[in-house]
Design an enzyme around this catalytic site. Structure first.
Site, PDB file in Angstrom:
ATOM      1  N   TYR A 246       0.842  -1.184   0.000  1.00 19.23           N
ATOM      2  CA  TYR A 246       0.000   0.000   0.000  1.00 19.23           C
ATOM      3  C   TYR A 246       0.888   1.248   0.000  1.00 19.23           C
ATOM      4  O   TYR A 246       1.210   1.810   1.034  1.00 19.23           O
ATOM      5  CB  TYR A 246      -0.956  -0.036   1.201  1.00 19.23           C
ATOM      6  CG  TYR A 246      -2.046  -1.059   1.007  1.00 19.23           C
ATOM      7  CD1 TYR A 246      -1.743  -2.412   1.009  1.00 19.23           C
ATOM      8  CD2 TYR A 246      -3.356  -0.681   0.770  1.00 19.23           C
ATOM      9  CE1 TYR A 246      -2.730  -3.369   0.796  1.00 19.23           C
ATOM     10  CE2 TYR A 246      -4.354  -1.622   0.555  1.00 19.23           C
ATOM     11  CZ  TYR A 246      -4.021  -2.972   0.566  1.00 19.23           C
ATOM     12  OH  TYR A 246      -5.004  -3.914   0.337  1.00 19.23           O
TER      13      TYR A 246
ATOM     14  N   ASP B  70      -5.446  -8.411   3.104  1.00 16.62           N
ATOM     15  CA  ASP B  70      -6.655  -7.767   2.618  1.00 16.62           C
ATOM     16  C   ASP B  70      -7.406  -8.706   1.671  1.00 16.62           C
ATOM     17  O   ASP B  70      -8.618  -8.921   1.797  1.00 16.62           O
ATOM     18  CB  ASP B  70      -6.273  -6.478   1.892  1.00 16.62           C
ATOM     19  CG  ASP B  70      -7.462  -5.550   1.669  1.00 16.62           C
ATOM     20  OD1 ASP B  70      -8.578  -5.881   2.100  1.00 16.62           O
ATOM     21  OD2 ASP B  70      -7.255  -4.490   1.052  1.00 16.62           O
TER      22      ASP B  70
ATOM     23  N   LYS C 227       5.215 -14.721   0.135  1.00 16.79           N
ATOM     24  CA  LYS C 227       5.611 -15.003  -1.247  1.00 16.79           C
ATOM     25  C   LYS C 227       7.130 -14.909  -1.339  1.00 16.79           C
ATOM     26  O   LYS C 227       7.702 -14.317  -2.248  1.00 16.79           O
ATOM     27  CB  LYS C 227       4.939 -13.999  -2.198  1.00 16.79           C
ATOM     28  CG  LYS C 227       5.082 -14.314  -3.682  1.00 16.79           C
ATOM     29  CD  LYS C 227       4.320 -15.552  -4.100  1.00 16.79           C
ATOM     30  CE  LYS C 227       4.397 -15.742  -5.616  1.00 16.79           C
ATOM     31  NZ  LYS C 227       3.752 -16.999  -6.061  1.00 16.79           N
TER      32      LYS C 227
ATOM     33  N   ASP D 110     -10.928 -11.075   2.578  1.00 12.77           N
ATOM     34  CA  ASP D 110     -12.148 -10.914   1.778  1.00 12.77           C
ATOM     35  C   ASP D 110     -12.584 -12.251   1.189  1.00 12.77           C
ATOM     36  O   ASP D 110     -13.779 -12.584   1.166  1.00 12.77           O
ATOM     37  CB  ASP D 110     -11.920  -9.897   0.659  1.00 12.77           C
ATOM     38  CG  ASP D 110     -11.953  -8.460   1.145  1.00 12.77           C
ATOM     39  OD1 ASP D 110     -12.135  -8.247   2.364  1.00 12.77           O
ATOM     40  OD2 ASP D 110     -11.802  -7.547   0.318  1.00 12.77           O
TER      41      ASP D 110
ATOM     42  N   ASP E  87      -0.229 -18.231  -2.758  1.00 14.55           N
ATOM     43  CA  ASP E  87      -1.013 -18.931  -3.777  1.00 14.55           C
ATOM     44  C   ASP E  87      -1.697 -20.161  -3.181  1.00 14.55           C
ATOM     45  O   ASP E  87      -2.883 -20.408  -3.406  1.00 14.55           O
ATOM     46  CB  ASP E  87      -0.117 -19.390  -4.938  1.00 14.55           C
ATOM     47  CG  ASP E  87       0.874 -18.344  -5.400  1.00 14.55           C
ATOM     48  OD1 ASP E  87       1.574 -17.777  -4.540  1.00 14.55           O
ATOM     49  OD2 ASP E  87       0.959 -18.105  -6.609  1.00 14.55           O
TER      50      ASP E  87
END
Length: 359
Positions: free
Chosen positions: A130, A240, A183, A244, A216
């Protein structure tokens, strides 16, 4: 307990009003002494004061015991130089609300999962991908020329360590397992640093299992084997997206509570956006903000050693779950017929009934 209420944009004022209706019932039942102070932010304050986040609001946040923040339409705001500050992001950075805690629990008749889900995602809340909050001055996103855009990802040892500690503390009181999502196979330095700090904290919690999982695989396994997760901890954007996903899998994005917490300040905020297309229609699902407000009461109660706040939070959660369990008292987005206020009234009725039964 003094609570600053910021209704926000779109459906924000509607779901905030019904959330306060619920809080007023438990306030009376438990003698909490809740005091509500409302101020305008977002498009309303932009029109009135030329800014989406008045300085008076920011000054007030550390003076109260908690904040309820409605959804905001920050995508519609003008640039910062024209008063378009993000009321969701700015408090997270300025007050170091480093942990975004998002519980996800599947519900019979609503979840599409083959196995039950009952987990918490702890998302680092102040940096990561972000880029609008990654620099002391300026922005972490820029264009060297008209055909190239660059964005800076920021990962620090401090932020990684403290969000990891939140996750391990939560897991110790649950099923004693933390999954660190990363990752690092591609982002070797930044996610490598994140994992280094998570492992350091893990060493202080020998009773809690640490699992490391590439993002992933985490996205896929939330569908395939959600019942094997307890607490997940990850960086900002991964958290985030995954939270969701988990909320939608467990029933709906509109059902997930969310708390932005720091050392001494916490902001309750619904997981979803401002949904301007259904604003003022009375059909928005207020569940997410109601549960977020319950999380705020629980956070303050545990921090201050106030069992009444903790009990009130538990009562709200129980009433909401009972209301959702009945197909006749669901909102339209999850197959029911109730509107925003009718759903809240059903929750209020259950809370009132419960306390009438108590001696």
């Amino acid at each position: 307990m003094k609570i600053l209420v910021l209704p926000g944009d779109g459906i924000g004022p509607e779901i905030t009003a019904t959330t306060l209706d619920v809080l007023k019932v438990v306030d009376k039942a438990h003698g909490l002494g809740l005091e509500f102070e409302q101020q305008d932010i977002g498009l309303t304050s932009l029109k009135a004061e030329g800014t989406t986040l008045p300085q008076a609001v920011m000054d007030r946040i550390p003076e109260v015991d908690g904040v309820i923040l409605g959804p905001v339409s920050h995508y519609e705001y003008p640039p910062k130089q024209d008063g378009g500050f993000n009321p969701s992001a700015e408090p997270r950075v300025q007050f170091e609300l480093f942990a975004n805690v998002r519980p996800c629990r599947s519900r019979p008749g609503l979840s599409i999962l083959r196995h039950p889900m009952d987990l918490i995602i702890v998302r680092e809340n102040t940096e990561g991908f972000y880029s609008d909050r990654n620099m002391f001055a300026g922005t972490g996103e820029f264009m060297p020329d008209e055909n190239m855009a660059l964005s800076v990802r920021k990962v620090t040892a401090k932020a990684s360590g403290r969000v990891a500690r939140t996750a391990f503390e939560l897991a110790r009181g649950r099923n004693k397992k933390v999954t660190a999502v990363h990752k690092a196979n591609v982002l070797k330095l930044s996610d490598g640093l994140f994992l280094r700090e998570v492992r350091k904290v893990a060493a202080e919690f020998p009773d809690v299992e640490l699992e490391e999982l590439i993002v992933d695989a985490a996205a896929a396994l939330l569908i395939r084997r959600p019942h094997t997760f307890d607490v997940l901890v990850t960086t900002n954007m991964f958290g985030d997206i995954l939270s969701d996903e988990a909320s939608e899998l467990s029933g709906s994005l509109g059902l997930g509570g969310s708390l932005n917490a720091g050392e001494s300040i916490a902001v309750a905020q619904a997981q979803h956006g401002s949904a301007p297309d259904i604003a003022n229609l009375g059909v928005a699902n207020p569940t997410s903000l109601i549960l977020s407000a319950a999380m705020l009461l629980d956070w303050r109660g545990r921090r201050d050693g106030n069992p009444a706040l903790i009990a009130a939070a538990a009562d709200i959660e129980t009433a909401v779950e009972s209301t959702l369990a009945n197909p006749l008292t669901r909102t339209g987005d999850i197959g029911g017929t109730m509107g925003t206020r009718e759903f809240a009234q059903a929750v209020v009725a259950l809370l009132a009934k419960e306390h009438v039964r108590q001696p």
